[in-house]
Design a protein around this motif. Structure first.
Motif, PDB file in Angstrom:
ATOM      1  N   MET A 131      -0.698   5.732   1.419  1.00  9.83           N
ATOM      2  CA  MET A 131       0.347   6.337   0.584  1.00  9.83           C
ATOM      3  C   MET A 131       1.360   7.037   1.474  1.00  9.83           C
ATOM      4  O   MET A 131       1.002   7.657   2.475  1.00  9.83           O
ATOM      5  N   ALA A 132       2.633   6.915   1.090  1.00 12.51           N
ATOM      6  CA  ALA A 132       3.688   7.585   1.855  1.00 12.51           C
ATOM      7  C   ALA A 132       4.358   8.667   1.014  1.00 12.51           C
ATOM      8  O   ALA A 132       4.286   9.850   1.322  1.00 12.51           O
ATOM      9  N   CYS A 133       4.988   8.269  -0.108  1.00 11.59           N
ATOM     10  CA  CYS A 133       5.755   9.262  -0.879  1.00 11.59           C
ATOM     11  C   CYS A 133       4.884  10.045  -1.853  1.00 11.59           C
ATOM     12  O   CYS A 133       5.138  11.221  -2.107  1.00 11.59           O
ATOM     13  N   GLY A 134       3.896   9.401  -2.443  1.00  8.47           N
ATOM     14  CA  GLY A 134       3.038  10.075  -3.422  1.00  8.47           C
ATOM     15  C   GLY A 134       3.673  10.217  -4.789  1.00  8.47           C
ATOM     16  O   GLY A 134       3.109  10.837  -5.683  1.00  8.47           O
ATOM     17  N   CYS A 151       1.708   1.743  -2.035  1.00  6.63           N
ATOM     18  CA  CYS A 151       0.312   1.998  -2.404  1.00  6.63           C
ATOM     19  C   CYS A 151      -0.180   1.111  -3.536  1.00  6.63           C
ATOM     20  O   CYS A 151      -1.280   1.312  -4.035  1.00  6.63           O
ATOM     21  N   CYS A 177      -0.784   6.099  -6.264  1.00  2.49           N
ATOM     22  CA  CYS A 177      -0.430   7.527  -6.166  1.00  2.49           C
ATOM     23  C   CYS A 177      -0.126   8.155  -7.517  1.00  2.49           C
ATOM     24  O   CYS A 177      -0.427   9.323  -7.725  1.00  2.49           O
ATOM     25  N   GLY A 183       5.521   7.484  -6.507  1.00  3.76           N
ATOM     26  CA  GLY A 183       5.854   6.224  -7.179  1.00  3.76           C
ATOM     27  C   GLY A 183       7.175   5.624  -6.730  1.00  3.76           C
ATOM     28  O   GLY A 183       7.698   4.735  -7.407  1.00  3.76           O
ATOM     29  N   ALA A 184       7.725   6.060  -5.615  1.00 10.88           N
ATOM     30  CA  ALA A 184       9.036   5.573  -5.170  1.00 10.88           C
ATOM     31  C   ALA A 184       8.949   4.471  -4.117  1.00 10.88           C
ATOM     32  O   ALA A 184       9.705   3.502  -4.161  1.00 10.88           O
ATOM     33  N   CYS A 185       8.049   4.578  -3.169  1.00 10.43           N
ATOM     34  CA  CYS A 185       8.062   3.647  -2.023  1.00 10.43           C
ATOM     35  C   CYS A 185       7.268   2.364  -2.276  1.00 10.43           C
ATOM     36  O   CYS A 185       7.468   1.367  -1.603  1.00 10.43           O
ATOM     37  N   LEU A 186       6.390   2.385  -3.242  1.00 10.18           N
ATOM     38  CA  LEU A 186       5.572   1.221  -3.637  1.00 10.18           C
ATOM     39  C   LEU A 186       4.632   0.705  -2.538  1.00 10.18           C
ATOM     40  O   LEU A 186       4.183  -0.432  -2.599  1.00 10.18           O
ATOM     41  N   CYS A 212       0.830   1.776  -9.185  1.00 11.88           N
ATOM     42  CA  CYS A 212       0.866   2.674  -8.024  1.00 11.88           C
ATOM     43  C   CYS A 212      -0.414   3.503  -7.996  1.00 11.88           C
ATOM     44  O   CYS A 212      -0.744   4.182  -8.987  1.00 11.88           O
TER      45      CYS A 212
HETATM   46 FE1  FES Z   1       4.880   5.781  -2.587  1.00  9.30          FE
HETATM   47 FE2  FES Z   1       2.723   5.388  -4.084  1.00  9.30          FE
HETATM   48  S1  FES Z   1       2.851   6.330  -2.172  1.00  9.30           S
HETATM   49  S2  FES Z   1       4.738   4.714  -4.438  1.00  9.30           S
END
Ligand code: FES
Length: 163
Positions: A128-131, A138, A150, A133-136, A148
């Motif tokens: 996970m990067a953003c946590g 995960c 996260c 739901g933005a970067c997808l 997602c």
């Molecule tokens: Fe970025 Fe889930 S960590 S969308």
């Protein structure tokens, strides 16, 4: 800065149940608080913790406060030798299984739960990067499409997953 809370958590049963909490690696840690909450609701708690070796096991006494602790190690230095899915505790019946740890371990636990028709929730450890739901980065494949981990997880019932 901290952003919280993010995602969901394990679902506590409405009535006391006989529960098996299966953890491996860093996935052992979140089972401690879950065990505490389950004990508070009157459930019977059995922790089944897997590690490569006895030296990888930490703070077992903390877990013993909330339930019975069973261990497997790959080298047999503590508990039963082998993987968590090979432990003799699987001869018993449980109402509910919770699991957190490496994906291959959770998939093996899910398979056993399915065979035994025991309800099972797993907490996925996808990167996970953003946590938010933005970067997808995960996403996981579910029967309802990609979700997602996260925001829709990290906890999923195995019935939802394409495992
Ligand atoms: Fe970025 Fe889930 S960590 S969308």
């Amino acid at each position: 800065n901290i952003v919280l809370p993010l995602g969901n958590g394990f679902n506590l049963p409405e009535k006391p149940q006989k529960t098996l909490l299966v953890g491996g690696g860093v996935g052992v840690a979140p089972l401690l608080y879950l065990g505490k909450k389950l004990k508070e609701n009157g459930s019977e708690v059995v922790f089944l913790l897997g590690a490569r070796s006895a030296s990888d096991l930490m703070q077992i006494a903390c877990f013993e406060e909330f339930g019975k602790v069973l261990i497997t190690t790959e080298d047999g230095s503590e508990g039963e030798r082998g993987f968590v899915t090979q432990h003799s505790v699987w001869q018993n019946n449980f109402d509910k299984i919770f699991s957190c740890g490496p994906t291959p371990m959770m998939k093996a636990v899910a398979k056993l739960a399915q065979e035994k028709e025991i309800d099972c929730e797993v907490s996925l450890e996808n990167t996970m990067a953003c946590g938010l739901g933005a970067c997808l980065c995960c996403v996981t494949d579910t029967k309802e499409g990609h979700k997602c981990v996260c925001t829709d997880g990290p906890v999923f019932n195995i019935k939802e997953l394409k495992w």
